[in-house]
Design a protein around this motif. Structure first.
Motif, PDB file in Angstrom:
ATOM      1  N   MET A 110       0.757  -1.350  -0.106  1.00  0.00           N
ATOM      2  CA  MET A 110      -0.156   0.022   0.025  1.00  0.00           C
ATOM      3  C   MET A 110       0.798   1.290  -0.078  1.00  0.00           C
ATOM      4  N   ARG A 111       1.887   1.337   0.813  1.00  0.00           N
ATOM      5  CA  ARG A 111       2.973   2.380   0.696  1.00  0.00           C
ATOM      6  C   ARG A 111       3.457   2.460  -0.729  1.00  0.00           C
ATOM      7  N   GLU A 112       3.781   1.466  -1.531  1.00  0.00           N
ATOM      8  CA  GLU A 112       4.334   1.769  -2.587  1.00  0.00           C
ATOM      9  C   GLU A 112       3.457   2.230  -3.581  1.00  0.00           C
ATOM     10  N   LEU A 113       2.025   1.901  -3.543  1.00  0.00           N
ATOM     11  CA  LEU A 113       1.077   2.242  -4.255  1.00  0.00           C
ATOM     12  C   LEU A 113       0.749   3.800  -4.019  1.00  0.00           C
ATOM     13  N   ALA A 114       0.486   4.051  -2.848  1.00  0.00           N
ATOM     14  CA  ALA A 114       0.592   5.447  -2.379  1.00  0.00           C
ATOM     15  C   ALA A 114       1.708   6.493  -2.793  1.00  0.00           C
ATOM     16  N   ASP A 115       2.759   6.186  -2.782  1.00  0.00           N
ATOM     17  CA  ASP A 115       4.053   6.794  -3.423  1.00  0.00           C
ATOM     18  C   ASP A 115       3.899   6.972  -4.799  1.00  0.00           C
ATOM     19  N   ALA A 116       3.451   5.949  -5.452  1.00  0.00           N
ATOM     20  CA  ALA A 116       3.424   6.060  -7.105  1.00  0.00           C
ATOM     21  C   ALA A 116       2.251   6.841  -7.335  1.00  0.00           C
ATOM     22  N   GLY A 117       0.866   6.791  -6.652  1.00  0.00           N
ATOM     23  CA  GLY A 117      -0.065   7.532  -6.857  1.00  0.00           C
ATOM     24  C   GLY A 117       0.237   9.099  -6.698  1.00  0.00           C
ATOM     25  N   LYS A 118       0.914   9.389  -5.695  1.00  0.00           N
ATOM     26  CA  LYS A 118       1.392  10.686  -5.333  1.00  0.00           C
ATOM     27  C   LYS A 118       2.181  11.343  -6.601  1.00  0.00           C
ATOM     28  N   ALA A 119       3.012  10.268  -7.152  1.00  0.00           N
ATOM     29  CA  ALA A 119       3.632  10.930  -8.260  1.00  0.00           C
ATOM     30  C   ALA A 119       2.751  11.257  -9.420  1.00  0.00           C
ATOM     31  N   TRP A 120       2.031  10.287  -9.794  1.00  0.00           N
ATOM     32  CA  TRP A 120       0.886  10.617 -10.822  1.00  0.00           C
ATOM     33  C   TRP A 120      -0.021  11.763 -10.406  1.00  0.00           C
ATOM     34  N   LEU A 121      -0.332  11.944  -9.185  1.00  0.00           N
ATOM     35  CA  LEU A 121      -1.105  13.094  -8.826  1.00  0.00           C
ATOM     36  C   LEU A 121      -0.476  14.494  -9.237  1.00  0.00           C
ATOM     37  N   GLU A 122       0.749  14.466  -8.729  1.00  0.00           N
ATOM     38  CA  GLU A 122       1.554  15.652  -8.857  1.00  0.00           C
ATOM     39  C   GLU A 122       1.931  15.906 -10.330  1.00  0.00           C
ATOM     40  N   LEU A 123       1.705  15.000 -11.253  1.00  0.00           N
ATOM     41  CA  LEU A 123       1.859  15.360 -12.811  1.00  0.00           C
ATOM     42  C   LEU A 123       0.425  16.091 -13.155  1.00  0.00           C
ATOM     43  N   LYS A 124      -0.756  15.898 -12.694  1.00  0.00           N
ATOM     44  CA  LYS A 124      -1.833  16.541 -12.689  1.00  0.00           C
ATOM     45  C   LYS A 124      -2.602  16.258 -13.894  1.00  0.00           C
ATOM     46  N   ARG A 125      -2.045  16.104 -15.083  1.00  0.00           N
ATOM     47  CA  ARG A 125      -2.793  15.776 -16.511  1.00  0.00           C
ATOM     48  C   ARG A 125      -1.821  14.930 -17.238  1.00  0.00           C
ATOM     49  N   ILE A 126      -2.694  14.143 -17.908  1.00  0.00           N
ATOM     50  CA  ILE A 126      -2.168  13.037 -19.121  1.00  0.00           C
ATOM     51  C   ILE A 126      -1.922  13.895 -20.422  1.00  0.00           C
ATOM     52  N   THR A 127      -0.816  13.852 -20.931  1.00  0.00           N
ATOM     53  CA  THR A 127      -0.300  14.486 -22.040  1.00  0.00           C
ATOM     54  C   THR A 127      -0.285  13.508 -23.515  1.00  0.00           C
ATOM     55  N   ASP A 128       0.075  12.621 -23.355  1.00  0.00           N
ATOM     56  CA  ASP A 128       0.378  11.713 -24.506  1.00  0.00           C
ATOM     57  C   ASP A 128      -0.314  10.034 -24.195  1.00  0.00           C
ATOM     58  N   GLU A 129      -0.147   9.228 -25.414  1.00  0.00           N
ATOM     59  CA  GLU A 129      -0.464   8.063 -24.945  1.00  0.00           C
ATOM     60  C   GLU A 129       0.239   7.200 -24.157  1.00  0.00           C
ATOM     61  N   GLU A 130       1.499   7.343 -24.114  1.00  0.00           N
ATOM     62  CA  GLU A 130       2.374   6.757 -23.279  1.00  0.00           C
ATOM     63  C   GLU A 130       1.990   6.701 -21.730  1.00  0.00           C
ATOM     64  N   GLN A 131       1.875   7.793 -21.608  1.00  0.00           N
ATOM     65  CA  GLN A 131       1.464   8.114 -20.021  1.00  0.00           C
ATOM     66  C   GLN A 131       0.030   7.521 -19.881  1.00  0.00           C
TER      67      GLN A 131
ATOM     68  N   LEU B 113      -0.612   4.874 -16.818  1.00  0.00           N
ATOM     69  CA  LEU B 113      -1.710   5.141 -15.737  1.00  0.00           C
ATOM     70  C   LEU B 113      -2.776   3.875 -15.769  1.00  0.00           C
ATOM     71  N   ASN B 114      -2.934   3.791 -17.029  1.00  0.00           N
ATOM     72  CA  ASN B 114      -4.072   2.505 -17.186  1.00  0.00           C
ATOM     73  C   ASN B 114      -3.606   1.468 -16.499  1.00  0.00           C
ATOM     74  N   ASP B 115      -2.335   1.080 -16.768  1.00  0.00           N
ATOM     75  CA  ASP B 115      -1.804  -0.034 -15.988  1.00  0.00           C
ATOM     76  C   ASP B 115      -1.768  -0.009 -14.379  1.00  0.00           C
ATOM     77  N   PHE B 116      -1.200   1.407 -13.959  1.00  0.00           N
ATOM     78  CA  PHE B 116      -1.268   1.568 -12.692  1.00  0.00           C
ATOM     79  C   PHE B 116      -2.590   1.352 -11.883  1.00  0.00           C
ATOM     80  N   THR B 117      -3.692   1.940 -12.630  1.00  0.00           N
ATOM     81  CA  THR B 117      -4.930   1.821 -11.928  1.00  0.00           C
ATOM     82  C   THR B 117      -5.405   0.366 -11.955  1.00  0.00           C
ATOM     83  N   GLY B 118      -4.853  -0.302 -12.934  1.00  0.00           N
ATOM     84  CA  GLY B 118      -5.050  -1.796 -12.753  1.00  0.00           C
ATOM     85  C   GLY B 118      -4.365  -2.625 -11.593  1.00  0.00           C
ATOM     86  N   GLN B 119      -3.178  -2.066 -11.186  1.00  0.00           N
ATOM     87  CA  GLN B 119      -2.521  -2.363  -9.987  1.00  0.00           C
ATOM     88  C   GLN B 119      -3.163  -2.173  -8.787  1.00  0.00           C
ATOM     89  N   CYS B 120      -3.857  -0.973  -8.838  1.00  0.00           N
ATOM     90  CA  CYS B 120      -4.610  -0.500  -7.707  1.00  0.00           C
ATOM     91  C   CYS B 120      -5.908  -1.265  -7.465  1.00  0.00           C
TER      92      CYS B 120
END
Length: 226
Positions: free
Chosen positions: A1-22, A26-33
Motif C-alpha cells: 500500500m505504501r508503494e502504491l501510495a507513493d506512486a499515486g502521489k507522483a501521478w497526482l503531482e503530474l496533474k494531467r495526462i499529455t500523451d498515449e504513453e502516459q 496510468l491505465n496499468d497503474f489503475t489496474g494495479q490499484c
C-alpha cells in the motif's frame, strides 16, 4: 500500500495526462490499484468470516428461543386485537347514539330559541339559552374520540389501546395519476417523488433496450473510463 501510495502521489503531482504513453502507463497503474484493492478486500472477508460464522451460530441458537416467543406473541396479540376491535365497535356505536342525541338536543334548543324570540318571554329565553348550552356540551362530549383500552390484569403491566394506521393502495392508472398529482404539489412528497422518478428513468435508460428519450427528462451526460 505504501508503494502504491507513493506512486499515486507522483501521478497526482503530474496533474494531467499529455500523451498515449502516459495514458497507457496510468491505465496499468489503475489496474494495479484495483488488483490491490481486491486482494485487501478478499483478505478482509477471509479474516471476518470466522466472526460472521460465530455470529450466525449465536443467532441460530438464540432464535430457537425468540422464534417461538414471536409466534406465541403474534397469536396472543391477535386474540387481544379481536377483543379490542369488538370493544371499539361497541364504543363507536355508543358514540353514534350520543351524537344523534346531541344533535336532537341542538335542534330542540333552536326550536325553543325561536319560540322564545317570538313570544318575548324572558323566562322562555333563559330556558332556551340553557338548552342551547346543554346541547353544545353534549355535542362536544359526543365528538370526543374514545379508544378501547385493555388494562393490566395485575396493575403491573402496560395498558393497551386500539390505534388506527393507514397503508396506501392505488387501484388503477387513473388513481395513480391522481396520487401522482397530489405528491407533485405536496411539500413533503415532491422531492422524494422526483428523486424516485429520476432513479427509475435512469434505470430505464441503462437497460439494454432502454429508451433514449423520455418526455420531461433531460439527460446529464457523464463520461468515465472503465
Amino acid at each position: 500500500m505504501r508503494e502504491l501510495a507513493d506512486a499515486g502521489k507522483a501521478w497526482l503531482e503530474l496533474k494531467r495526462i499529455t500523451d498515449e504513453e502516459q495514458a497507457g502507463k496510468l491505465n496499468d497503474f489503475t489496474g494495479q490499484c484495483r488488483a490491490a484493492y481486491k486482494e485487501i478486500e478478499d483478505a478482509r472477508k477471509a479474516a471476518k468470516e470466522p466472526h460472521l460464522e460465530a455470529g450466525r451460530l449465536v443467532d441460530t441458537k438464540f432464535k430457537t428461543l425468540t422464534g417461538p416467543l414471536e409466534t406465541l406473541g403474534a397469536s396472543l396479540k391477535k386474540m387481544l386485537s379481536e377483543y379490542a376491535a369488538e370493544k371499539q365497535r361497541k364504543l363507536d356505536e355508543q358514540k353514534r347514539l350520543e351524537r344523534e342525541e346531541a344533535d336532537r338536543k341542538a335542534v330542540e334548543a333552536e326550536r325553543l330559541r325561536k319560540e322564545a324570540e317570538a313570544s318575548n318571554d324572558v323566562i322562555a329565553k333563559a330556558e332556551a339559552a340553557a338548552a342551547a348550552e346543554a346541547a353544545e356540551k353534549a355535542q362536544k362530549q359526543a365528538n370526543k374520540e374514545t379508544r378501547a383500552r385493555i388494562a393490566s390484569g395485575t396493575g403491573g403491566g402496560r395498558t393497551m389501546s386500539t390505534r388506527i394506521t393507514y397503508r396506501a393502495s392505488i387501484g388503477d392508472d387513473s388513481a395513480a395519476r391522481r396520487a401522482f398529482s397530489f405528491l407533485l404539489f405536496d411539500a413533503d412528497g415532491r422531492a422524494a417523488l422526483i428523486a424516485e422518478m429520476e432513479r427509475l428513468c435512469t434505470a430505464a435508460r441503462r437497460r439494454k433496450d432502454g429508451p433514449t428519450e423520455i418526455p420531461g427528462v433531460n439527460w446529464i451526460e457523464e463520461r468515465t473510463v472503465s
